[in-house]
Design a protein around this motif. Structure first.
Motif, short mmCIF file in Angstrom:
data_model
loop_
_atom_site.label_atom_id
_atom_site.label_comp_id
_atom_site.label_asym_id
_atom_site.label_seq_id
_atom_site.Cartn_x
_atom_site.Cartn_y
_atom_site.Cartn_z
N THR A 33 0.70 -3.51 43.55
CA THR A 33 0.53 -2.90 42.24
C THR A 33 -0.38 -1.68 42.31
OG1 THR A 33 0.85 -5.03 41.16
CG2 THR A 33 -0.27 -3.34 39.88
N GLN A 34 -1.44 -1.77 43.10
CA GLN A 34 -2.35 -0.64 43.26
C GLN A 34 -1.61 0.55 43.87
OE1 GLN A 34 -5.66 -1.30 45.90
NE2 GLN A 34 -6.58 0.68 45.45
N GLN A 35 -0.78 0.31 44.87
CA GLN A 35 -0.04 1.40 45.51
C GLN A 35 0.95 2.03 44.53
OE1 GLN A 35 -0.59 2.72 48.66
NE2 GLN A 35 0.70 4.31 47.78
N LEU A 36 1.63 1.20 43.74
CA LEU A 36 2.57 1.73 42.75
C LEU A 36 1.83 2.58 41.72
CD1 LEU A 36 4.84 -1.41 42.15
CD2 LEU A 36 5.51 0.74 43.26
N ASN A 112 -2.78 8.89 31.53
CA ASN A 112 -3.48 7.98 32.45
C ASN A 112 -3.60 6.59 31.85
OD1 ASN A 112 -3.93 9.70 34.65
ND2 ASN A 112 -5.82 10.48 33.79
N GLU A 113 -3.88 6.52 30.56
CA GLU A 113 -4.02 5.24 29.88
C GLU A 113 -2.70 4.46 29.88
OE1 GLU A 113 -5.91 2.15 27.86
OE2 GLU A 113 -6.78 3.90 28.84
N LYS A 114 -1.60 5.17 29.67
CA LYS A 114 -0.29 4.51 29.70
C LYS A 114 -0.04 3.86 31.07
CE LYS A 114 2.03 7.66 26.50
NZ LYS A 114 3.03 8.74 26.41
N ILE A 115 -0.34 4.60 32.12
CA ILE A 115 -0.12 4.08 33.47
C ILE A 115 -1.07 2.92 33.75
CG2 ILE A 115 -0.30 4.63 35.94
CD1 ILE A 115 0.67 7.48 35.19
N SER A 116 -2.33 3.07 33.37
CA SER A 116 -3.31 2.01 33.60
C SER A 116 -2.91 0.72 32.89
CB SER A 116 -4.70 2.44 33.13
OG SER A 116 -5.16 3.51 33.91
N GLN A 117 -2.52 0.85 31.64
CA GLN A 117 -2.13 -0.34 30.87
C GLN A 117 -0.88 -0.99 31.47
OE1 GLN A 117 -3.74 -2.01 28.47
NE2 GLN A 117 -5.37 -0.57 28.95
N LYS A 118 0.03 -0.17 31.94
CA LYS A 118 1.25 -0.70 32.56
C LYS A 118 0.90 -1.60 33.74
CE LYS A 118 5.34 1.03 34.97
NZ LYS A 118 6.07 2.27 35.34
N TYR A 119 -0.02 -1.15 34.58
CA TYR A 119 -0.33 -1.91 35.79
C TYR A 119 -1.43 -2.95 35.58
CZ TYR A 119 2.89 1.07 38.17
OH TYR A 119 4.04 1.71 38.55
N LEU A 120 -2.41 -2.66 34.76
CA LEU A 120 -3.45 -3.66 34.51
C LEU A 120 -2.87 -4.84 33.75
CD1 LEU A 120 -6.59 -1.51 33.67
CD2 LEU A 120 -6.06 -2.73 35.78
N ASN A 125 -1.08 -10.72 34.09
CA ASN A 125 0.01 -11.72 34.16
C ASN A 125 0.03 -12.47 35.48
OD1 ASN A 125 0.83 -10.97 31.60
ND2 ASN A 125 2.35 -9.52 32.33
N MET A 126 -0.58 -11.87 36.52
CA MET A 126 -0.59 -12.52 37.82
C MET A 126 -1.76 -13.51 37.95
SD MET A 126 0.50 -9.74 40.69
CE MET A 126 -0.57 -8.43 40.18
N GLY A 127 -2.58 -13.60 36.94
CA GLY A 127 -3.67 -14.57 36.99
C GLY A 127 -5.04 -13.96 37.25
N PHE A 128 -5.15 -12.64 37.23
CA PHE A 128 -6.45 -12.03 37.47
C PHE A 128 -7.30 -12.01 36.22
CE2 PHE A 128 -4.29 -10.37 41.19
CZ PHE A 128 -5.26 -10.58 42.15
#
Length: 130
Positions: A33-36, A112-120, A125-128
């Protein structure tokens, strides 16, 4: 099947790893996810260079054009200002430049916020639980 031990409230100690997230799997997903996210942020930088914002001052006699990477691309000064006091012209240029940079910065932050929210959101959802 695990043994029930009376001293621990009759709870079974059988393998319950299926209920807990696999840490290695979570770490791999987080790295992916970080790489994407980094790839998408890099692409965004190129796109922002092509986005333009403009701002004017003095009723439109000074116009500043900047890009989404906060770089001034052009300053247009009307011929109406010919013979005007240089301090007034400088003030108008500064005002228009500051407004253009502010607009460009707002666009950059929104993207930037759109991208951050997409990945965060994906990490949550993965349990973090971020």
């Amino acid at each position: 099947m695990g043994k029930k031990i009376k001293g621990f409230g009759g709870r079974s100690f059988k393998n319950s790893s299926s209920k807990k997230p696999n840490v290695n799997q979570l770490l791999a997903e987080a790295q992916k996810t970080q790489q994407l996210m980094e790839d998408e942020m890099s692409t965004l930088e190129g796109e922002l260079a092509n986005k333009e914002v403009e701002a004017t001052s003095g009723g439109g006699v000074v116009k500043v054009i900047a890009n989404g990477n906060l770089r001034v691309k052009d300053i247009i000064i009307s011929e109406e200002l010919e013979g005007e006091d240089m301090e007034i012209i400088k003030d108008m240029i500064i005002a228009a430049t500051n407004e253009a940079i502010e607009k460009a910065n707002q666009i950059k932050e929104e993207e930037n916020e759109k991208i951050s929210q997409k990945y965060l959101g994906g990490l949550q959802n993965m349990g973090f639980g971020l």
